[in-house]
Design an enzyme around this catalytic site. Sequence first.
Site, PDB file in Angstrom:
ATOM      1  N   THR A 191       0.817  -1.218   0.000  1.00 37.29           N
ATOM      2  CA  THR A 191       0.000   0.000   0.000  1.00 37.29           C
ATOM      3  C   THR A 191       0.853   1.272   0.000  1.00 37.29           C
ATOM      4  O   THR A 191       2.016   1.244   0.430  1.00 37.29           O
ATOM      5  CB  THR A 191      -0.892  -0.012   1.262  1.00 37.29           C
ATOM      6  OG1 THR A 191      -1.430   1.273   1.492  1.00 37.29           O
ATOM      7  CG2 THR A 191      -0.092  -0.367   2.520  1.00 37.29           C
ATOM      8  N   ASP A 192       0.250   2.363  -0.437  1.00 36.06           N
ATOM      9  CA  ASP A 192       0.933   3.667  -0.360  1.00 36.06           C
ATOM     10  C   ASP A 192       1.062   4.159   1.082  1.00 36.06           C
ATOM     11  O   ASP A 192       1.847   5.054   1.373  1.00 36.06           O
ATOM     12  CB  ASP A 192       0.204   4.729  -1.210  1.00 36.06           C
ATOM     13  CG  ASP A 192      -1.271   4.940  -0.847  1.00 36.06           C
ATOM     14  OD1 ASP A 192      -1.782   4.237   0.056  1.00 36.06           O
ATOM     15  OD2 ASP A 192      -1.916   5.798  -1.480  1.00 36.06           O
ATOM     16  N   GLU A 193       0.265   3.553   1.989  1.00 34.25           N
ATOM     17  CA  GLU A 193       0.215   4.064   3.365  1.00 34.25           C
ATOM     18  C   GLU A 193       1.531   3.861   4.109  1.00 34.25           C
ATOM     19  O   GLU A 193       1.772   4.505   5.136  1.00 34.25           O
ATOM     20  CB  GLU A 193      -0.954   3.426   4.118  1.00 34.25           C
ATOM     21  CG  GLU A 193      -2.268   3.674   3.395  1.00 34.25           C
ATOM     22  CD  GLU A 193      -3.515   3.344   4.189  1.00 34.25           C
ATOM     23  OE1 GLU A 193      -3.475   3.347   5.423  1.00 34.25           O
ATOM     24  OE2 GLU A 193      -4.547   3.092   3.540  1.00 34.25           O
ATOM     25  N   TYR A 248      -1.963  -0.635  10.977  1.00 39.92           N
ATOM     26  CA  TYR A 248      -2.101  -1.289   9.665  1.00 39.92           C
ATOM     27  C   TYR A 248      -0.889  -1.001   8.787  1.00 39.92           C
ATOM     28  O   TYR A 248      -0.227  -1.919   8.296  1.00 39.92           O
ATOM     29  CB  TYR A 248      -3.383  -0.811   8.961  1.00 39.92           C
ATOM     30  CG  TYR A 248      -3.401  -1.120   7.470  1.00 39.92           C
ATOM     31  CD1 TYR A 248      -3.433  -2.424   7.008  1.00 39.92           C
ATOM     32  CD2 TYR A 248      -3.356  -0.084   6.519  1.00 39.92           C
ATOM     33  CE1 TYR A 248      -3.424  -2.718   5.635  1.00 39.92           C
ATOM     34  CE2 TYR A 248      -3.354  -0.357   5.159  1.00 39.92           C
ATOM     35  CZ  TYR A 248      -3.388  -1.680   4.725  1.00 39.92           C
ATOM     36  OH  TYR A 248      -3.365  -1.959   3.379  1.00 39.92           O
ATOM     37  N   LYS A 305       2.115  -3.489   7.390  1.00 36.80           N
ATOM     38  CA  LYS A 305       2.395  -3.663   5.953  1.00 36.80           C
ATOM     39  C   LYS A 305       3.847  -3.289   5.653  1.00 36.80           C
ATOM     40  O   LYS A 305       4.527  -3.942   4.862  1.00 36.80           O
ATOM     41  CB  LYS A 305       1.454  -2.803   5.106  1.00 36.80           C
ATOM     42  CG  LYS A 305       0.006  -3.244   5.083  1.00 36.80           C
ATOM     43  CD  LYS A 305      -0.238  -4.627   4.500  1.00 36.80           C
ATOM     44  CE  LYS A 305       0.014  -4.711   3.004  1.00 36.80           C
ATOM     45  NZ  LYS A 305      -0.388  -6.042   2.456  1.00 36.80           N
TER      46      LYS A 305
HETATM   47  P1  NAD Z   1      -9.729  -7.456   2.080  1.00 41.62           P
HETATM   48  O1  NAD Z   1      -9.761  -7.260   3.560  1.00 41.62           O
HETATM   49  O2  NAD Z   1     -10.969  -7.255   1.281  1.00 41.62           O
HETATM   50  O3  NAD Z   1      -9.223  -8.924   1.757  1.00 41.62           O
HETATM   51  C1  NAD Z   1      -8.219  -9.563   2.493  1.00 41.62           C
HETATM   52  C2  NAD Z   1      -8.391 -11.066   2.298  1.00 41.62           C
HETATM   53  O4  NAD Z   1      -7.353 -11.735   3.038  1.00 41.62           O
HETATM   54  C3  NAD Z   1      -9.725 -11.592   2.822  1.00 41.62           C
HETATM   55  O5  NAD Z   1     -10.297 -12.456   1.874  1.00 41.62           O
HETATM   56  C4  NAD Z   1      -9.350 -12.322   4.092  1.00 41.62           C
HETATM   57  O6  NAD Z   1     -10.232 -13.406   4.412  1.00 41.62           O
HETATM   58  C5  NAD Z   1      -7.944 -12.806   3.754  1.00 41.62           C
HETATM   59  N1  NAD Z   1      -7.153 -13.083   4.955  1.00 41.62           N
HETATM   60  C6  NAD Z   1      -7.029 -12.282   6.054  1.00 41.62           C
HETATM   61  N2  NAD Z   1      -6.238 -12.888   6.965  1.00 41.62           N
HETATM   62  C7  NAD Z   1      -5.850 -14.071   6.420  1.00 41.62           C
HETATM   63  C8  NAD Z   1      -5.029 -15.135   6.884  1.00 41.62           C
HETATM   64  N3  NAD Z   1      -4.455 -15.097   8.090  1.00 41.62           N
HETATM   65  N4  NAD Z   1      -4.848 -16.197   6.074  1.00 41.62           N
HETATM   66  C9  NAD Z   1      -5.436 -16.254   4.863  1.00 41.62           C
HETATM   67  N5  NAD Z   1      -6.231 -15.288   4.374  1.00 41.62           N
HETATM   68  C10 NAD Z   1      -6.429 -14.209   5.145  1.00 41.62           C
HETATM   69  O7  NAD Z   1      -8.549  -6.533   1.580  1.00 41.62           O
HETATM   70  P2  NAD Z   1      -8.267  -5.878   0.150  1.00 41.62           P
HETATM   71  O8  NAD Z   1      -8.746  -4.492   0.175  1.00 41.62           O
HETATM   72  O9  NAD Z   1      -8.724  -6.816  -0.918  1.00 41.62           O
HETATM   73  O10 NAD Z   1      -6.670  -5.817   0.173  1.00 41.62           O
HETATM   74  C11 NAD Z   1      -5.882  -6.879  -0.355  1.00 41.62           C
HETATM   75  C12 NAD Z   1      -4.416  -6.500  -0.254  1.00 41.62           C
HETATM   76  O11 NAD Z   1      -4.171  -5.302  -0.963  1.00 41.62           O
HETATM   77  C13 NAD Z   1      -3.943  -6.253   1.182  1.00 41.62           C
HETATM   78  O12 NAD Z   1      -2.661  -6.795   1.315  1.00 41.62           O
HETATM   79  C14 NAD Z   1      -3.919  -4.740   1.298  1.00 41.62           C
HETATM   80  O13 NAD Z   1      -2.945  -4.330   2.238  1.00 41.62           O
HETATM   81  C15 NAD Z   1      -3.537  -4.347  -0.117  1.00 41.62           C
HETATM   82  N6  NAD Z   1      -4.001  -3.024  -0.555  1.00 41.62           N
HETATM   83  C16 NAD Z   1      -5.310  -2.669  -0.425  1.00 41.62           C
HETATM   84  C17 NAD Z   1      -5.739  -1.424  -0.896  1.00 41.62           C
HETATM   85  C18 NAD Z   1      -7.193  -0.999  -0.817  1.00 41.62           C
HETATM   86  O14 NAD Z   1      -7.507   0.148  -1.142  1.00 41.62           O
HETATM   87  N7  NAD Z   1      -8.118  -1.861  -0.452  1.00 41.62           N
HETATM   88  C19 NAD Z   1      -4.803  -0.554  -1.469  1.00 41.62           C
HETATM   89  C20 NAD Z   1      -3.470  -0.949  -1.586  1.00 41.62           C
HETATM   90  C21 NAD Z   1      -3.091  -2.197  -1.123  1.00 41.62           C
HETATM   91  P1  TYD Z   2     -10.752   3.955   4.084  1.00 42.15           P
HETATM   92  O1  TYD Z   2     -11.687   3.532   2.993  1.00 42.15           O
HETATM   93  O2  TYD Z   2     -10.896   3.323   5.430  1.00 42.15           O
HETATM   94  O3  TYD Z   2      -9.277   3.789   3.506  1.00 42.15           O
HETATM   95  P2  TYD Z   2      -7.859   4.303   4.120  1.00 42.15           P
HETATM   96  O4  TYD Z   2      -8.053   4.719   5.525  1.00 42.15           O
HETATM   97  O5  TYD Z   2      -7.035   3.062   4.017  1.00 42.15           O
HETATM   98  O6  TYD Z   2      -7.420   5.406   3.222  1.00 42.15           O
HETATM   99  O7  TYD Z   2     -10.917   5.525   4.294  1.00 42.15           O
HETATM  100  C1  TYD Z   2     -10.712   6.422   3.215  1.00 42.15           C
HETATM  101  C2  TYD Z   2     -10.828   7.828   3.773  1.00 42.15           C
HETATM  102  O8  TYD Z   2     -12.165   8.035   4.227  1.00 42.15           O
HETATM  103  C3  TYD Z   2      -9.939   8.063   4.989  1.00 42.15           C
HETATM  104  O9  TYD Z   2      -9.423   9.385   4.935  1.00 42.15           O
HETATM  105  C4  TYD Z   2     -10.871   7.923   6.171  1.00 42.15           C
HETATM  106  C5  TYD Z   2     -12.213   8.381   5.605  1.00 42.15           C
HETATM  107  N1  TYD Z   2     -13.428   7.737   6.194  1.00 42.15           N
HETATM  108  C6  TYD Z   2     -14.452   8.525   6.709  1.00 42.15           C
HETATM  109  O10 TYD Z   2     -14.395   9.775   6.688  1.00 42.15           O
HETATM  110  N2  TYD Z   2     -15.550   7.889   7.236  1.00 42.15           N
HETATM  111  C7  TYD Z   2     -15.650   6.533   7.291  1.00 42.15           C
HETATM  112  O11 TYD Z   2     -16.674   6.013   7.827  1.00 42.15           O
HETATM  113  C8  TYD Z   2     -14.596   5.746   6.736  1.00 42.15           C
HETATM  114  C9  TYD Z   2     -14.674   4.255   6.759  1.00 42.15           C
HETATM  115  C10 TYD Z   2     -13.501   6.409   6.196  1.00 42.15           C
END
Ligand code: NAD
Ligand code: TYD
Length: 354
Positions: A133-135, A159, A163
């Site tokens: 992630t960018d975070e 988180y 990561k």
């Molecule tokens: P998500 O929470 O929707 O999915 C995560 C999946 O991992 C789920 O299916 C969960 O059951 C599985 N999981 C969790 N713990 C586990 C374990 N111990 N063993 C096996 N499986 C397990 O998350 P997402 O948004 O799809 O993110 C997927 C990846 O991408 C993550 O690594 C996250 O850090 C990264 N990522 C997400 C975003 C975003 O905006 N959502 C952006 C950049 C990177």
């Molecule tokens: P989120 O989707 O949780 O992603 P991330 O924190 O990983 O960027 O949140 C996106 C942005 O929205 C973040 O600045 C927090 C804000 N946010 C709210 O204002 N209200 C909410 O209920 C949630 C879930 C997020």
Amino acid sequence: MSKRILITGGAGFIGSNFVHHWCENHEGRVVVLDILGYAGNEANVSDLASQDRFRLVKGDICDAPLVAKLLEAEKIDTVVHFAAESHVDRSILGPAAFVQTNVVGTFTLLEAFRNRWNSEGQPSDYRFLHVSTDEVYGSLEADDPPFTETTPYAPNSPYSASKAGSDHLARAYFHTYGMPTLITNCSNNYGPYQFPEKLIPLMCLNILLGKSLPVYGDGQNVRDWLHVSDHCAAIDVVLHQANPGDVYNIGGNNQVKNLDIVHSLCDLMSELASDLPKSPRDLITFVTDRPGHDRRYAMDISNIQKELGWSPAYNFEKGLRQTVEWYLNNREWWQALLSEEYKGYYDNLYGNRP
Ligand code: NAD
Ligand code: TYD
């Protein structure tokens, strides 16, 4: 020759989108390892269950014997590692699970893959792609330039810290053992199948349910939004074209303030849904800010654009409209997620938040 791929977290949001992307574009064995926890949903990949090439294994990435056996039995040569605890607010409520899955789980996978790669004589076409992630780069002020691949890590939440720890391990396995790892750091994703704890789906559901729309702080925090299909395409390109040890930033060149997104969602819902219980904009409620809330993220994606020829294809306005339509047309999908666990989480996080 086609790859034999293990996709961890393949029943989650991005993972399941990637599984579909992969099955539509490539031949070969596809194995998903997912604990099927609150965010992992078998329904997200159930349409693939009838295909001989596909297998879903319910299990924990921290389970070393299981992971080792699976890599061996399925003769895995490629891992795309999505599995993680992924939500910042949950990491604030309970960081232990984040350290366990994101750090220990990634370590367990890296070790198992290293053993397999060694036992096969270190084949040059094996790959372990770690999705991050960018975070990990921390927070930007309004005028700061976007994050590049060389921006120093400065994670601010449990988180992002977990990561960052897993990224460092993936990097170390390349530098120490020569293991062919790749790392991608991506900005906020949106699109179909996103669990309704994240901003966009949470607001969509709350509008449909007539619940308040909780905007943290002043709503001026900025995220760089990317459609999940673009993220999947970028991972595919990195997997096929990048050199072992490479790191690529992925993003949408699309910085938007939270409040602007909430306004857009209100307007789209008002236009597209005929059965709204309340006028969406009236539901907007400013609530206490998230502790340690990062102000702004933005990605410099010039490396992946220039070196690998990938660029985001989705326009945000179109992508957001398509996403709203998806949540409107797939009500059974999200209604099934409104469990006691979800209600407990929701009340705990938002219940006492003035
Ligand atoms: P998500 O929470 O929707 O999915 C995560 C999946 O991992 C789920 O299916 C969960 O059951 C599985 N999981 C969790 N713990 C586990 C374990 N111990 N063993 C096996 N499986 C397990 O998350 P997402 O948004 O799809 O993110 C997927 C990846 O991408 C993550 O690594 C996250 O850090 C990264 N990522 C997400 C975003 C975003 O905006 N959502 C952006 C950049 C990177
Ligand atoms: P989120 O989707 O949780 O992603 P991330 O924190 O990983 O960027 O949140 C996106 C942005 O929205 C973040 O600045 C927090 C804000 N946010 C709210 O204002 N209200 C909410 O209920 C949630 C879930 C997020």
